[in-house]
Design a protein around this motif. Structure first.
Motif, short mmCIF file in Angstrom:
data_model
loop_
_atom_site.label_atom_id
_atom_site.label_comp_id
_atom_site.label_asym_id
_atom_site.label_seq_id
_atom_site.Cartn_x
_atom_site.Cartn_y
_atom_site.Cartn_z
N ASP A 59 28.62 38.48 30.63
CA ASP A 59 29.87 39.25 30.71
C ASP A 59 30.10 40.11 29.47
O ASP A 59 31.10 40.81 29.38
N THR A 79 38.86 42.44 26.56
CA THR A 79 38.18 42.38 27.85
C THR A 79 38.67 41.20 28.67
O THR A 79 38.97 41.33 29.85
N ARG A 83 40.85 41.28 32.15
CA ARG A 83 40.29 40.62 33.34
C ARG A 83 41.24 39.55 33.86
O ARG A 83 41.51 39.47 35.05
N ASP A 87 43.20 39.27 37.38
CA ASP A 87 43.09 38.06 38.21
C ASP A 87 44.48 37.49 38.50
O ASP A 87 44.76 37.06 39.62
#
Length: 122
Positions: A59, A79, A83, A87
């Protein structure tokens, strides 16, 4: 770190590392424990530890310095934050809004409920 539940240990390890990056326990540029250290500390198979670490490498959150170890990549915290925010939106907000609409709540009423929960939840 306690491993529990049905979720694979390597995923739990990766999530714990992500939580450490987000919290600042593992700042960007800092070294994380080695695979051997994880395996010994948590009494898990080194291959399991490697699998969890590799998820973060894939990742772009961790990177390897040959012969030295694994380090937190620059930008890893942001990051992860982005993310996880996305989510959170898909896992919770969409469902929340759908249910609010089903109940006939207005946006203002929903915002009031969210405020109440935000300030009342401990």
């Amino acid at each position: 770190m306690q491993f529990q539940g049905e979720k694979p240990i390597f995923l739990q390890l990766a999530e714990q590392l992500e939580a450490g990056i987000l919290s600042g326990a593992y700042p960007e540029g800092s070294q994380v424990p080695s695979i051997t250290e994880f395996a010994a500390t948590y009494k898990i198979n080194p291959a399991t530890a490697l699998k969890g670490i590799n998820l973060l490498v894939n990742d772009g959150l961790l990177y390897k310095k040959r012969g030295i170890g694994m380090f937190v990549a620059e930008g890893a915290r942001e990051t992860l934050r982005k993310r996880r925010s996305e989510d959170f939106y898909h896992d919770y907000v969409e469902t929340l809004v759908r249910e609010a609409k089903n109940l006939g709540l207005t946006l203002d009423q929903l915002i009031d409920l969210i405020r109440r929960g935000f300030y009342d939840v401990h």
